[in-house]
Design an enzyme around this catalytic site. Sequence first.
Site, PDB file in Angstrom:
ATOM      1  N   LYS A  22      77.878  30.079  29.399  1.00 25.08           N
ATOM      2  CA  LYS A  22      78.299  31.298  30.216  1.00 25.08           C
ATOM      3  C   LYS A  22      79.157  30.494  31.477  1.00 25.08           C
ATOM      4  CE  LYS A  22      75.405  32.722  33.468  1.00 25.08           C
ATOM      5  NZ  LYS A  22      75.727  32.791  34.950  1.00 25.08           N
ATOM      6  N   ASN A  23      78.396  29.696  32.269  1.00 28.29           N
ATOM      7  CA  ASN A  23      79.009  29.015  33.425  1.00 28.29           C
ATOM      8  C   ASN A  23      80.105  27.935  32.949  1.00 28.29           C
ATOM      9  OD1 ASN A  23      77.488  30.491  34.597  1.00 28.29           O
ATOM     10  ND2 ASN A  23      75.969  28.831  35.439  1.00 28.29           N
ATOM     11  N   CYS A 116      72.700  36.835  47.880  1.00 28.61           N
ATOM     12  CA  CYS A 116      72.126  37.100  46.348  1.00 28.61           C
ATOM     13  C   CYS A 116      70.667  36.859  46.464  1.00 28.61           C
ATOM     14  CB  CYS A 116      72.966  36.680  45.243  1.00 28.61           C
ATOM     15  SG  CYS A 116      72.400  35.027  45.055  1.00 28.61           S
ATOM     16  N   ARG A 121      74.248  31.477  49.812  1.00 27.68           N
ATOM     17  CA  ARG A 121      75.586  31.300  48.809  1.00 27.68           C
ATOM     18  C   ARG A 121      76.891  31.612  49.675  1.00 27.68           C
ATOM     19  NH1 ARG A 121      74.099  32.855  42.923  1.00 27.68           N
ATOM     20  NH2 ARG A 121      75.490  31.052  42.523  1.00 27.68           N
ATOM     21  N   ASP A 304      68.817  25.718  37.691  1.00 28.85           N
ATOM     22  CA  ASP A 304      68.655  26.940  36.615  1.00 28.85           C
ATOM     23  C   ASP A 304      67.590  26.868  35.816  1.00 28.85           C
ATOM     24  OD1 ASP A 304      70.972  27.922  37.904  1.00 28.85           O
ATOM     25  OD2 ASP A 304      72.342  27.516  36.389  1.00 28.85           O
ATOM     26  N   ARG A 396      72.716  39.701  31.681  1.00 23.27           N
ATOM     27  CA  ARG A 396      73.940  38.444  32.392  1.00 23.27           C
ATOM     28  C   ARG A 396      74.094  37.355  31.651  1.00 23.27           C
ATOM     29  NH1 ARG A 396      73.031  37.449  37.807  1.00 23.27           N
ATOM     30  NH2 ARG A 396      74.732  36.048  37.223  1.00 23.27           N
TER      31      ARG A 396
HETATM   32  N1  EPU Z   1      77.473  25.959  49.204  1.00 27.24           N
HETATM   33  C1  EPU Z   1      77.743  26.069  50.584  1.00 27.24           C
HETATM   34  N2  EPU Z   1      79.226  26.434  50.745  1.00 27.24           N
HETATM   35  C2  EPU Z   1      80.031  26.667  49.602  1.00 27.24           C
HETATM   36  C3  EPU Z   1      79.642  26.392  48.271  1.00 27.24           C
HETATM   37  C4  EPU Z   1      78.348  26.201  48.140  1.00 27.24           C
HETATM   38  O1  EPU Z   1      77.013  25.823  51.324  1.00 27.24           O
HETATM   39  O2  EPU Z   1      81.146  26.915  49.919  1.00 27.24           O
HETATM   40  C5  EPU Z   1      75.962  25.609  48.916  1.00 27.24           C
HETATM   41  C6  EPU Z   1      75.325  26.700  48.208  1.00 27.24           C
HETATM   42  O3  EPU Z   1      74.819  27.800  48.932  1.00 27.24           O
HETATM   43  C7  EPU Z   1      74.240  25.971  47.383  1.00 27.24           C
HETATM   44  C8  EPU Z   1      74.876  24.625  47.026  1.00 27.24           C
HETATM   45  O4  EPU Z   1      75.889  24.528  47.943  1.00 27.24           O
HETATM   46  O5  EPU Z   1      73.065  25.729  48.381  1.00 27.24           O
HETATM   47  C9  EPU Z   1      75.220  24.476  45.675  1.00 27.24           C
HETATM   48  O6  EPU Z   1      75.806  25.621  45.116  1.00 27.24           O
HETATM   49  P1  EPU Z   1      77.227  25.753  44.225  1.00 27.24           P
HETATM   50  O7  EPU Z   1      78.307  26.061  45.062  1.00 27.24           O
HETATM   51  O8  EPU Z   1      77.113  24.524  43.251  1.00 27.24           O
HETATM   52  O9  EPU Z   1      76.662  26.891  43.372  1.00 27.24           O
HETATM   53  P2  EPU Z   1      77.768  28.067  42.530  1.00 27.24           P
HETATM   54  O10 EPU Z   1      78.942  27.322  42.301  1.00 27.24           O
HETATM   55  O11 EPU Z   1      77.551  29.248  43.426  1.00 27.24           O
HETATM   56  C10 EPU Z   1      76.889  27.391  40.025  1.00 27.24           C
HETATM   57  C11 EPU Z   1      76.434  28.260  39.016  1.00 27.24           C
HETATM   58  C12 EPU Z   1      75.008  28.692  39.325  1.00 27.24           C
HETATM   59  C13 EPU Z   1      74.023  27.387  39.671  1.00 27.24           C
HETATM   60  C14 EPU Z   1      74.526  26.492  40.589  1.00 27.24           C
HETATM   61  C15 EPU Z   1      74.056  25.240  40.849  1.00 27.24           C
HETATM   62  C16 EPU Z   1      78.266  29.586  38.097  1.00 27.24           C
HETATM   63  C17 EPU Z   1      79.032  30.549  37.662  1.00 27.24           C
HETATM   64  N3  EPU Z   1      77.148  29.281  38.698  1.00 27.24           N
HETATM   65  O12 EPU Z   1      76.700  28.263  41.294  1.00 27.24           O
HETATM   66  O13 EPU Z   1      74.210  29.276  38.237  1.00 27.24           O
HETATM   67  O14 EPU Z   1      72.718  27.801  39.858  1.00 27.24           O
HETATM   68  O15 EPU Z   1      76.111  26.328  40.131  1.00 27.24           O
HETATM   69  O16 EPU Z   1      74.036  24.380  39.628  1.00 27.24           O
HETATM   70  O17 EPU Z   1      78.649  28.306  37.662  1.00 27.24           O
HETATM   71  C18 EPU Z   1      72.859  30.920  36.984  1.00 27.24           C
HETATM   72  O18 EPU Z   1      73.608  30.694  36.002  1.00 27.24           O
HETATM   73  O19 EPU Z   1      71.993  31.771  36.880  1.00 27.24           O
HETATM   74  C19 EPU Z   1      73.342  30.377  38.369  1.00 27.24           C
HETATM   75  C20 EPU Z   1      72.992  30.774  39.473  1.00 27.24           C
END
Ligand code: EPU
Length: 417
Positions: A22-23, A116, A121, A304, A396
Amino acid sequence: MDRLIINGGRKLTGTVEISGAKNAALPIMAASILAEGDHLLHNVPRLRDIMTMGRLLANLGAGFHLDENGAILNCSRISNYEAPYDLVSTMRASVLILGPLVARLGRAKVSLPGGCAIGARPINLHLMGLKKMGASIKLEAGYVLARAKRLRGAAIYFDIPTVTGTENIMMAAVLAEGRTVIENAAKEPEVLDLANALISMGAKIKGAGDSTIEIDGVTSLRPLDYSIIPDRIETGTFMTIAGITAGDITIKKCRPDHLDALIDKLRAAGIRFRNVKDGIRVIGPERLNAANTKTMPYPGFPTDMQAQFMAMMCVAQGTSVISEKIFENRFMHVAELRRMGADITIEGGTATVRGIERLKGAPLMATDLRASASLIVAALAAEGRTTISRIYHLDRGYEKIEDKLGRLGADIRREKE
Ligand code: EPU
């Protein structure tokens, strides 16, 4: 709304095939914005999030079709540049169209995702990166408005390695003028898969999968014909299911090399692994051992998989300490696991799990995607009947999970609430 009914206590055995990730599929679908023509994607999982991304792209004016052979996307005529609140609020990954829209159309309007179930996030790092590339960014009435005639290459350092942030900037940079260097980039296999997809479109990217990524902008890209990697989290979830049910499951069409940190911990818990052709055989012990873990960015233990691992530790011999280091609120499953008799205490981002002999079936509520998966893991090993409500969260991210589990011998069925 649907719910799942599980009668636990069976050893699961047999073979299961893993779906596409998915991701990885979500950002690669967003990348189709970057080029005209028909894009073909293979190994796309049929999931609610994938349909949401399809609707989001269709809302921009794109063509989208998904069937068992994969997805066809056509973004030749994009007439709109907005990701509306009603779609972004159901799927945060909608934010992935921000980078490609600015790169291709010079503008984007994307609803801010808001908090969320697992944490605040923010997307400040995505916006910082685009600003450095010369985009003007305004926040208005809950929306991000980004504009740039043509983005320019820039040096971008992320304080935290963000997965979708790295993906957004990579997609913005492939059509920018000059070189972009992302430092402290996320190294997840899904980031590498997106980079490989972009390279197949003609993008110039070096270093993806490492912490420094260099992208030299080009003026145009060709459409995709690309196969998505297998889902490592679905794979890991079936590994914990083999572990907790003292089962013997052969997982096919997967990439165990994307799960080294998890496999290490599962071995410590007493689970055995055998390499087989195109997959891995996973054999659970009669009783699991306690094991400690801490979630970290890739190649560390995946956040995850934290909930599913905790479900297993609820019935292990001894006490395990599990720390969540990525998201500030990712223990929503704890209250539900406790309703099954689990002995878990939480202090800050750390859960202490004292293993008991057996969980007991109970009525439960799913709260987010991976929390839902952990309740299934627990229910499959519990004594008696568990009902899990609100499983739309599960839909999802897990393709046909009750069919896959049923074929492994689980007593599981879906019914309308
Ligand atoms: N963060 C910030 N600022 C930003 C972006 C992120 O502070 O601008 C922080 C977040 O709050 C978090 C950390 O950085 O504490 C890491 O978050 P990241 O941005 O890596 O997460 P994401 O890109 O929103 C993806 C996956 C998630 C998975 C995380 C971590 C997708 C679509 N989603 O989320 O997947 O948990 O990386 O590996 O790729 C899931 O599939 O259930 C899921 C939540």
